[in-house]
Design a protein around this motif. Structure first.
Motif, short mmCIF file in Angstrom:
data_model
loop_
_atom_site.label_atom_id
_atom_site.label_comp_id
_atom_site.label_asym_id
_atom_site.label_seq_id
_atom_site.Cartn_x
_atom_site.Cartn_y
_atom_site.Cartn_z
N HIS A 137 42.76 17.45 124.54
CA HIS A 137 42.40 18.86 124.35
C HIS A 137 42.05 19.30 125.80
O HIS A 137 42.73 20.72 126.12
N HIS A 169 35.85 22.52 130.51
CA HIS A 169 35.08 23.38 129.50
C HIS A 169 34.24 22.63 128.50
O HIS A 169 33.19 23.19 127.98
N ASP A 170 34.62 21.60 127.98
CA ASP A 170 34.08 20.89 126.92
C ASP A 170 33.46 19.43 127.37
O ASP A 170 32.93 18.77 126.54
N ASP A 186 41.31 27.99 125.60
CA ASP A 186 40.83 27.08 124.72
C ASP A 186 40.97 27.44 123.22
O ASP A 186 41.50 26.43 122.17
N HIS A 215 41.25 19.55 117.08
CA HIS A 215 41.91 19.40 118.28
C HIS A 215 40.92 18.49 119.27
O HIS A 215 41.75 17.98 120.20
N HIS A 216 39.90 18.05 118.88
CA HIS A 216 39.08 17.11 119.72
C HIS A 216 39.69 15.64 119.51
O HIS A 216 39.02 14.65 120.09
FE LIG Z 1 37.63 23.64 123.71
#
Ligand SMILES: [Fe+2]
Length: 178
Positions: free
Chosen positions: A26, A55-56, A135, A145-146
């Motif tokens: 991702h 971002h995550d 994102d 998606h993770h």
């Molecule tokens: Fe994300």
């Protein structure tokens, strides 16, 4: 000092520790989308790709099997806040320019508004907008998606390629004299 590259960022132990949780696939995919969207919108593609890659990184304990309840996770979620702090710390350690580190950190903080009592739609800067859209483009229902897989070597290959595209973008704008 030379530019802090996406490869430098990715290889750091802090990144390796935290990106495992939200998924390398991702992060790298969103970095690629953010680069393309940034070039299209006239946003700095280095800032966009770095923000997207990180971002995550604030996600915590994201179980694959087991009893994880996604809705419950969402209710308590402050990953954008944790991510903003971690991204800033990481970039400063890597010797990143302080203003760049701050811009990336704020873009991470505002990549989602799901934890805020108000929406951010019209309020984001172009950089923050690009990161949020990139994102969204990779998101799947229930956070699937993770869980997509990507080898570390494949991630490094793609990030190196993105680094080269970022450097080419700036070389085109500032041709070296002499
Ligand atoms: Fe994300």
């Amino acid at each position: 000092m030379g530019r802090v590259t996406l490869v430098d960022v990715f290889k750091h132990r802090i990144t390796q520790k935290y990106l495992q949780r939200s998924g390398i696939h991702h992060a790298v995919t969103v970095a690629g989308y953010a680069f393309d969207m940034a070039v299209e919108k006239g946003v700095d593609p280095d800032l966009a790709a770095k923000s997207a890659l990180l971002h995550d990184m604030g996600h915590y304990e994201w179980y694959r099997d087991g009893k994880w309840d996604y809705d419950e996770y969402r209710r308590h979620d402050i990953h954008a806040i944790k991510g903003a702090e971690r991204a800033h710390k990481l970039l400063i350690r890597l010797g990143e320019d302080r203003l760049t580190a701050k811009e990336v950190s704020v873009a991470v903080l505002l990549h989602t508004d799901s934890y805020l009592p108000f929406g951010l739609d019209e309020k984001r800067t172009p950089l923050q907008h690009v990161v949020a859209k990139a994102d969204e483009k990779d998101e799947q229902p229930m956070g699937l998606h993770h869980y997509k897989e990507m080898d570390k070597s494949e991630a490094l290959r793609r990030l190196h390629e993105l680094d080269q595209r970022i450097e080419a973008y700036f070389d085109d704008r500032n041709p070296k004299s002499g």
